[in-house]
Design a protein around this motif. Sequence first.
Motif: not given
Length: 324
Positions: A141, A143-145
């Motif tokens: 996982e 973070p998309d940012s």
Amino acid sequence: MRADRLVSLVLLLRQRGRMTAETLARELEVSTRTVLRDMEALSAAGVPVYAERGRHGGFALLPDFRTALTGLNHDEALALVVAGSRRGAQLFGLGSALASAVLKVVDALPEGLRDTAAGAAQRLLVDPETDLLSRRVAPEEVPDSIVAEVRRAVLAGHRLRIHYEAVGRPPKWRTVDPIGLVTVRDQGYLLARRGTEDRTYRLSRVLTAEELDEPARRSDTVDLDRAWRERNVRFRTGGDTTAVVVRLDPARREHLVATALAVRSEETDEDGGLRLHVVFQDARHAEWALWQHAPYTEVEAPQWLRTSLHHRATAVAARYGPPA
């Protein structure tokens, strides 16, 4: 598949203009009769294909015909490039873009082909969440940012500032020249240079990323597959690795090699046995791997590993010995 062939027919006619049935048959490696049937199917599906007779005749599309995609944006186009691995799209922060792009591509197909594609999609499954042993696949996982910032710097050719937490060390800021992104077994990596040295950073350990407004110091072209292989070799053969000399039945070779980092050398004994010099990530990895193959192998060196395996075998024999 026929759906693939029909799409190929349309693309050939769009790119080359008028083509005879014989030429199309050679290109698609089918019979002329199959091409004629496919042309009828395209016409029935609403594709404006027509036949011109005569010496210079053949099949063609109306000049203004286009399979208009409904506005693919940059991320959607990029997602299609990595669509061969849906997990790759997820790791690079392009999962939602991939879903959107696929919808637009399907929407652009003629109705008959659209139905065929939808039916085929129901019968294909890529990378399910569990394997046949019910082991759950757990992608990292990130973070998309963070992924988006790293991806922008890689593609724009800009330097990148990352707050990175290496194993067993406190987080530290680093400024790097990004080269490319790689996904391996549900793990994402950033290949970069820091000063004059090659560096590989695991995306899940990047705490913060910031694209800088200055060009990266890197070549205009890159062979990413070659760069990854070279770094992989350096990782497998350098650092605090553990070398082991092991003797085994040749029939078990591939099973053992699959658990090792590298094989430095191998030789065959006079009696047909195989002796390998193999490398493991560390002492713990070596002990674990050789214990899996204990009934079929004999460790010749190092001595500490022979002693450790002996203690394990003694403990197991005592536990499962005949009842008193």
